[in-house]
Design a protein around this motif. Structure first.
Motif, PDB file in Angstrom:
ATOM      1  N   ILE A   1       0.855  -1.185   0.000  1.00  0.00           N
ATOM      2  CA  ILE A   1       0.000   0.000   0.000  1.00  0.00           C
ATOM      3  C   ILE A   1       0.892   1.236   0.000  1.00  0.00           C
ATOM      4  O   ILE A   1       1.701   1.431   0.914  1.00  0.00           O
ATOM      5  CB  ILE A   1      -0.932   0.012   1.215  1.00  0.00           C
ATOM      6  N   ALA A   2       0.754   2.046  -1.055  1.00  0.00           N
ATOM      7  CA  ALA A   2       1.601   3.224  -1.231  1.00  0.00           C
ATOM      8  C   ALA A   2       0.758   4.490  -1.253  1.00  0.00           C
ATOM      9  O   ALA A   2      -0.195   4.601  -2.032  1.00  0.00           O
ATOM     10  CB  ALA A   2       2.403   3.114  -2.521  1.00  0.00           C
ATOM     11  N   VAL A   3       1.117   5.448  -0.415  1.00  0.00           N
ATOM     12  CA  VAL A   3       0.459   6.750  -0.375  1.00  0.00           C
ATOM     13  C   VAL A   3       1.383   7.765  -1.038  1.00  0.00           C
ATOM     14  O   VAL A   3       2.566   7.841  -0.711  1.00  0.00           O
ATOM     15  CB  VAL A   3       0.168   7.186   1.076  1.00  0.00           C
TER      16      VAL A   3
ATOM     17  N   HIS B   1      -1.003  -1.105  -4.318  1.00  0.00           N
ATOM     18  CA  HIS B   1      -2.280  -0.413  -4.163  1.00  0.00           C
ATOM     19  C   HIS B   1      -1.944   1.058  -3.896  1.00  0.00           C
ATOM     20  O   HIS B   1      -1.048   1.358  -3.098  1.00  0.00           O
ATOM     21  CB  HIS B   1      -3.068  -0.977  -2.987  1.00  0.00           C
ATOM     22  N   ILE B   2      -2.654   1.971  -4.547  1.00  0.00           N
ATOM     23  CA  ILE B   2      -2.263   3.376  -4.532  1.00  0.00           C
ATOM     24  C   ILE B   2      -3.296   4.257  -3.840  1.00  0.00           C
ATOM     25  O   ILE B   2      -4.504   4.131  -4.081  1.00  0.00           O
ATOM     26  CB  ILE B   2      -2.061   3.896  -5.975  1.00  0.00           C
TER      27      ILE B   2
ATOM     28  N   GLY C   1      -5.621  -0.875   4.793  1.00  0.00           N
ATOM     29  CA  GLY C   1      -4.695  -1.554   5.693  1.00  0.00           C
ATOM     30  C   GLY C   1      -3.481  -0.703   5.979  1.00  0.00           C
ATOM     31  O   GLY C   1      -3.482   0.518   5.788  1.00  0.00           O
ATOM     32  N   ASN C   2      -2.419  -1.323   6.457  1.00  0.00           N
ATOM     33  CA  ASN C   2      -1.203  -0.611   6.857  1.00  0.00           C
ATOM     34  C   ASN C   2      -0.477  -0.005   5.663  1.00  0.00           C
ATOM     35  O   ASN C   2      -0.329  -0.645   4.623  1.00  0.00           O
ATOM     36  CB  ASN C   2      -0.251  -1.565   7.582  1.00  0.00           C
ATOM     37  N   VAL C   3       0.005   1.210   5.839  1.00  0.00           N
ATOM     38  CA  VAL C   3       0.778   1.879   4.789  1.00  0.00           C
ATOM     39  C   VAL C   3       2.187   1.298   4.761  1.00  0.00           C
ATOM     40  O   VAL C   3       2.886   1.274   5.773  1.00  0.00           O
ATOM     41  CB  VAL C   3       0.840   3.401   5.036  1.00  0.00           C
ATOM     42  N   ASP C   4       2.601   0.838   3.584  1.00  0.00           N
ATOM     43  CA  ASP C   4       3.949   0.285   3.402  1.00  0.00           C
ATOM     44  C   ASP C   4       4.927   1.318   2.862  1.00  0.00           C
ATOM     45  O   ASP C   4       6.119   1.294   3.196  1.00  0.00           O
ATOM     46  CB  ASP C   4       3.901  -0.912   2.440  1.00  0.00           C
TER      47      ASP C   4
ATOM     48  N   ARG D   1       5.503  -2.552  13.205  1.00  0.00           N
ATOM     49  CA  ARG D   1       5.592  -3.722  12.333  1.00  0.00           C
ATOM     50  C   ARG D   1       7.019  -3.999  11.870  1.00  0.00           C
ATOM     51  O   ARG D   1       7.283  -4.974  11.171  1.00  0.00           O
ATOM     52  CB  ARG D   1       4.698  -3.520  11.112  1.00  0.00           C
ATOM     53  N   SER D   2       7.942  -3.083  12.211  1.00  0.00           N
ATOM     54  CA  SER D   2       9.353  -3.181  11.803  1.00  0.00           C
ATOM     55  C   SER D   2       9.503  -3.259  10.286  1.00  0.00           C
ATOM     56  O   SER D   2      10.379  -3.956   9.759  1.00  0.00           O
ATOM     57  CB  SER D   2      10.024  -4.413  12.449  1.00  0.00           C
ATOM     58  N   THR D   3       8.672  -2.514   9.596  1.00  0.00           N
ATOM     59  CA  THR D   3       8.765  -2.470   8.133  1.00  0.00           C
ATOM     60  C   THR D   3       8.073  -1.215   7.620  1.00  0.00           C
ATOM     61  O   THR D   3       7.150  -0.701   8.258  1.00  0.00           O
ATOM     62  CB  THR D   3       8.130  -3.714   7.488  1.00  0.00           C
ATOM     63  N   GLY D   4       8.513  -0.735   6.482  1.00  0.00           N
ATOM     64  CA  GLY D   4       7.923   0.447   5.865  1.00  0.00           C
ATOM     65  C   GLY D   4       8.999   1.264   5.178  1.00  0.00           C
ATOM     66  O   GLY D   4      10.195   1.088   5.425  1.00  0.00           O
TER      67      GLY D   4
END
Length: 236
Positions: free
Chosen positions: A8-10, A32-33, A85-88, A135-138
């Motif tokens: 998921i990309a903002v 997903h944008i 969901g969570n922003v990656d 989440r230790s990621t992003g």
């Protein structure tokens, strides 16, 4: 292709120019944008273009947001979390490039650049970083400028804001070491967009928006243990 499948990309400032192209390139990699800007009609146009470009694969959401308004930004983060969901990946691309001299006395224009270019970047980071850390990621992407590396007699205030973006990026890179969250600063040279329409630097070809978008894709598609901290993209 599909290196970002399901991510998921903002992207802020996604209604035109660099932001719109970044969103398209990330979508082509399977992300997903979430398109973010103040002009909903333009966001919806980009949304339709992405849907057509990807043959309706993946989610595309357009969220009207003023990134200089912290409450707007925090509501954006809540909406994305609830619906996707969570922003990656969070791309701080929105920016203002107005009259940049101090002698001009255009205080309102200085304030607009500070509010969008500095405060907006910090609001966006603050809205998504806690979840990334838990989440230790992003991956955070700040789009700065070569004006954050050099100052001209007509860019004093604009350059100051872009120096600030680079400082935020450099500090966060150290703050986030060994957390799993990555930080990348992208510094474009002059790009052919609406922001550069009044430029008088005609001695070299301007960059295309895709040149910057490709740099973003390069950074976010590296292995998890690789953090591309700084990318400067200039015309030859």
């Amino acid at each position: 292709m599909n290196k970002l499948q399901g991510k998921i990309a903002v992207v802020t400032g996604a209604s035109t120019g660099i932001g719109a192209t970044i969103a398209k390139e990330l979508a082509m990699e399977g992300a997903h944008i979430v398109l973010v800007a103040r002009r909903l009609d333009k966001l919806n146009k980009v949304k339709s273009e992405i849907t057509e470009l990807t043959n309706n694969k993946g989610n595309v959401m357009a969220v009207q947001t003023d990134i200089s308004d912290k409450n707007d930004v925090y509501q954006l983060a809540k909406k994305v979390q609830a619906e996707l969901g969570n922003v990656d990946i969070f791309v701080n691309n929105a920016g203002q490039m107005l009259a940049g001299t101090v002698r001009s006395g255009k205080v309102e224009e200085w304030e607009a650049m500070v509010d969008v270019n500095i405060k907006g970047v910090l609001y966006g980071i603050d809205a998504v970083l806690p979840s990334m850390l838990s989440r230790s990621t992003g991956h955070l992407i700040n789009v700065a400028s070569v004006s954050g590396l050099e100052v001209t007699k007509t860019s004093t205030v604009y350059s100051a804001t872009k120096h600030a973006v680079r400082a935020i990026s450099m500090g966060l890179e150290k703050e986030l070491a060994r957390t799993g969250v990555r930080m990348t600063n992208i510094s474009p040279g002059m790009v052919d967009t609406d922001l550069s329409s009044n430029n008088t630097w005609n001695d070299r070809k301007m960059l295309e928006t895709k040149d910057i978008a490709k740099a973003v894709v390069y950074a976010v598609t590296q292995p998890d243990y690789v953090n591309v901290n700084e990318v400067t993209v200039r015309p030859v």
